[in-house]
Design a protein around this motif. Structure first.
Motif, PDB file in Angstrom:
ATOM      1  N   SER A  25     -12.649   5.586  37.844  1.00 18.81           N
ATOM      2  CA  SER A  25     -11.489   6.059  37.090  1.00 18.81           C
ATOM      3  C   SER A  25     -11.111   7.478  37.501  1.00 18.81           C
ATOM      4  CB  SER A  25     -11.768   6.013  35.587  1.00 18.81           C
ATOM      5  OG  SER A  25     -11.425   4.764  35.038  1.00 18.81           O
ATOM      6  N   LEU A  26     -12.107   8.338  37.673  1.00 17.09           N
ATOM      7  CA  LEU A  26     -11.831   9.719  38.077  1.00 17.09           C
ATOM      8  C   LEU A  26     -11.180   9.762  39.456  1.00 17.09           C
ATOM      9  CD1 LEU A  26     -15.120  11.490  36.905  1.00 17.09           C
ATOM     10  CD2 LEU A  26     -12.861  11.651  35.833  1.00 17.09           C
ATOM     11  N   GLU A  27     -11.678   8.946  40.366  1.00 15.79           N
ATOM     12  CA  GLU A  27     -11.114   8.938  41.724  1.00 15.79           C
ATOM     13  C   GLU A  27      -9.669   8.446  41.715  1.00 15.79           C
ATOM     14  OE1 GLU A  27     -13.881   6.514  43.807  1.00 15.79           O
ATOM     15  OE2 GLU A  27     -15.391   8.126  44.043  1.00 15.79           O
ATOM     16  N   VAL A  28      -9.387   7.409  40.934  1.00 18.87           N
ATOM     17  CA  VAL A  28      -8.019   6.887  40.868  1.00 18.87           C
ATOM     18  C   VAL A  28      -7.096   7.924  40.233  1.00 18.87           C
ATOM     19  CG1 VAL A  28      -6.544   5.084  39.905  1.00 18.87           C
ATOM     20  CG2 VAL A  28      -8.792   4.495  40.818  1.00 18.87           C
ATOM     21  N   LEU A  29      -7.567   8.583  39.187  1.00 18.08           N
ATOM     22  CA  LEU A  29      -6.750   9.625  38.551  1.00 18.08           C
ATOM     23  C   LEU A  29      -6.392  10.720  39.547  1.00 18.08           C
ATOM     24  CD1 LEU A  29      -7.075  11.195  35.081  1.00 18.08           C
ATOM     25  CD2 LEU A  29      -7.108  12.702  37.052  1.00 18.08           C
ATOM     26  N   LEU A  30      -7.354  11.183  40.309  1.00 19.73           N
ATOM     27  CA  LEU A  30      -7.104  12.262  41.266  1.00 19.73           C
ATOM     28  C   LEU A  30      -6.112  11.849  42.348  1.00 19.73           C
ATOM     29  CD1 LEU A  30     -10.743  13.630  41.610  1.00 19.73           C
ATOM     30  CD2 LEU A  30      -8.775  14.909  40.748  1.00 19.73           C
ATOM     31  N   ALA A  31      -6.111  10.573  42.694  1.00 21.79           N
ATOM     32  CA  ALA A  31      -5.201  10.095  43.733  1.00 21.79           C
ATOM     33  C   ALA A  31      -3.822   9.739  43.196  1.00 21.79           C
ATOM     34  CB  ALA A  31      -5.811   8.862  44.420  1.00 21.79           C
ATOM     35  N   SER A  32      -3.644   9.769  41.872  1.00 22.30           N
ATOM     36  CA  SER A  32      -2.414   9.256  41.258  1.00 22.30           C
ATOM     37  C   SER A  32      -1.238  10.220  41.324  1.00 22.30           C
ATOM     38  CB  SER A  32      -2.681   8.910  39.793  1.00 22.30           C
ATOM     39  OG  SER A  32      -2.901  10.091  39.039  1.00 22.30           O
ATOM     40  N   GLY A  33      -1.513  11.509  41.544  1.00 20.19           N
ATOM     41  CA  GLY A  33      -0.429  12.493  41.595  1.00 20.19           C
ATOM     42  C   GLY A  33      -0.198  13.245  40.300  1.00 20.19           C
ATOM     43  N   VAL A  34      -1.004  12.977  39.248  1.00 26.12           N
ATOM     44  CA  VAL A  34      -0.836  13.717  38.000  1.00 26.12           C
ATOM     45  C   VAL A  34      -1.310  15.153  38.190  1.00 26.12           C
ATOM     46  CG1 VAL A  34      -1.121  11.627  36.610  1.00 26.12           C
ATOM     47  CG2 VAL A  34      -3.109  13.086  37.057  1.00 26.12           C
ATOM     48  N   ASP A  35      -0.712  16.071  37.421  1.00 31.89           N
ATOM     49  CA  ASP A  35      -1.119  17.469  37.518  1.00 31.89           C
ATOM     50  C   ASP A  35      -1.872  17.936  36.278  1.00 31.89           C
ATOM     51  OD1 ASP A  35       0.903  17.606  35.672  1.00 31.89           O
ATOM     52  OD2 ASP A  35       2.217  18.917  36.837  1.00 31.89           O
ATOM     53  N   HIS A  36      -2.172  17.001  35.382  1.00 32.27           N
ATOM     54  CA  HIS A  36      -2.877  17.349  34.150  1.00 32.27           C
ATOM     55  C   HIS A  36      -3.699  16.139  33.730  1.00 32.27           C
ATOM     56  CE1 HIS A  36      -3.572  18.487  29.939  1.00 32.27           C
ATOM     57  NE2 HIS A  36      -3.120  19.689  30.208  1.00 32.27           N
ATOM     58  N   ALA A  37      -4.886  16.395  33.200  1.00 34.84           N
ATOM     59  CA  ALA A  37      -5.736  15.306  32.704  1.00 34.84           C
ATOM     60  C   ALA A  37      -6.372  15.732  31.395  1.00 34.84           C
ATOM     61  CB  ALA A  37      -6.822  14.953  33.717  1.00 34.84           C
ATOM     62  N   SER A  38      -6.491  14.778  30.475  1.00 35.37           N
ATOM     63  CA  SER A  38      -7.228  14.987  29.238  1.00 35.37           C
ATOM     64  C   SER A  38      -8.392  14.013  29.222  1.00 35.37           C
ATOM     65  CB  SER A  38      -6.335  14.757  28.017  1.00 35.37           C
ATOM     66  OG  SER A  38      -5.252  15.669  28.002  1.00 35.37           O
TER      67      SER A  38
END
Length: 402
Positions: free
Chosen positions: A181-194
């Motif tokens: 999940s962390l890897e997919v989030l980082l590759a998704s293009g988002v600039d913020h994560a909670s």
């Protein structure tokens, strides 16, 4: 010039997550017009209500947050009505942050186009997991492909900032799936994560099942507290290393994209909430905060019920809030600021708890600032409770500031 944050509660969902105990649910679609009509009335009357409570209501807005529930399932016409009344009653700064929460797969093309036209410039997606089995086990209706598609759509629409939520500790989650999940989030293009650690409320369906040892909501597959803590610590390390820097216990951002609205809560800046179970904090003429909230009963709200609670915050409790809200931020609390607001004697009343938490490695005090350590963030609830206990221990000697 003091600015205001506005929160709009939109409690409508297409499904109820098993871990959720918010004042949201699957309500009849016919409620939506009635609900928005009530919101419009409350927005128009907030100035009168603020005057009656003796609090100051800033008229310049620099953050607007549509939360829920799932605000994006409102009809575009209803959203346009809300924006029109908000803009007629308040002046929005040119750089105002306007956020809309959205469940992946529940953002129609006409809604996206409509809210962009209205000025929304930030989206927050309740992804919770990019692993399909984990998402579905809690009642989420999306899969990974849907979540990534929606993130791409809002970025293509010119939205300048996108957040994705993840939850550590979901049923069936493992170290490997969490890393995925962390890897997919980082590759998704988002600039913020909670990133939140799952807290199972005993009044939620999952919470009741854990107590009763049932199987319908996958309670037996919930990771242990230690495993969940390990997932959280890995997220902190991985996200920081990849440019999403932690600035609050649960929040990570690339430079310049920290949530303006959420920082208002932690920095005790004025905000007003409209809608079911919405909370507000404005300041009286003497500078002391006054907190008030709406009730969480939908029928009562639609029928015109007023505030469920209006609570002036005593100076001693305001000081406690300054500690446990400020410490959520990685920047921590500046002692000079607290002394300026509450006085030296009141700050010294917390010396013993500061010394104890520092000696146990939960707090660090450097250059006039008090911050949580990495371990302190993991045990933040215990740290914050220490300040509340401290008040009880010093009830007879705590100084009230004039």
């Amino acid at each position: 010039m003091e600015t205001l944050g506005i929160y709009i509660s939109v409690p409508f969902c297409r499904s109820k997550c098993s871990y959720c105990n918010f004042a949201s649910g699957v309500f009849p679609e016919s409620y939506q017009q009635r609900y928005v009509d009530r919101l419009l009335s409350d927005i128009r009357e907030i100035g009168i209500q603020a005057a009656a409570m003796g609090v100051s209501l800033p008229r310049v807005v620099n953050s607007l947050y549509f939360g829920g529930g799932t605000p994006s399932i409102l009809a575009p016409a209803l959203l346009h009505e809300l924006f029109a009344v908000l803009r007629s009653g308040f002046r929005f700064s040119a750089d105002a942050e306007i956020t809309m929460e959205c469940a992946p797969g529940q953002l129609a093309d006409d809604v996206l186009a409509g809210v962009v036209e209205c000025g929304v410039n930030r989206f927050s997606f309740g992804v919770q997991s990019f692993v399909d089995r984990e998402a579905s086990s809690t009642g989420r209706l999306h899969n990974r492909a849907t979540a990534l598609c929606d993130i791409e759509r809002v970025l293509a629409a010119g939205i300048r900032s996108v957040n994705a939520d993840l939850i550590a500790g979901l049923p069936h989650q493992t170290a490997e799936s969490w890393r995925e999940s962390l890897e997919v989030l980082l590759a998704s293009g988002v600039d913020h994560a909670s990133v939140y650690m799952l807290e199972v409320d005993e009044d939620s369906r999952l919470g009741r099942e854990l107590i009763e040892r049932g199987s319908r909501y996958h309670a037996a597959s919930v990771p242990s507290d230690d495993q969940t803590a390990d997932f959280y610590l890995e997220a902190v390390e991985v996200l920081n290393r990849n440019g999403l820097t932690q600035y609050e216990i649960s929040n990570f951002a690339r430079p310049g994209t920290a949530s303006i609205h959420n920082k208002k809560y932690w920095q005790r800046q004025p905000y007003v909430g409209f809608g079911l179970d919405a909370h507000s904090m404005l300041r009286a003429d003497d500078g002391n905060p006054v907190r008030f909230r709406m009730g969480d009963d939908m029928q009562g709200f639609l029928n015109g019920s007023g505030f469920a609670e209006v609570q002036p915050v005593p100076r001693s409790e305001a000081l406690e809030e300054a500690w446990f809200l400020g410490l959520r931020m990685n920047d921590g609390v500046a002692l000079r600021d607290l002394v300026g607001e509450f006085g030296t004697v009141a700050i010294c009343s917390h010396d013993s708890v500061l010394n104890e938490l520092s000696s146990t490695g939960l707090l660090e005090i450097n250059d006039g600032r008090v911050r949580l350590t990495d371990r302190g963030r993991l045990l933040s609830n215990e740290v914050f409770e220490s300040f509340l206990v401290e008040k009880q221990n010093h009830l007879t000697e705590l100084v009230t500031i004039d």
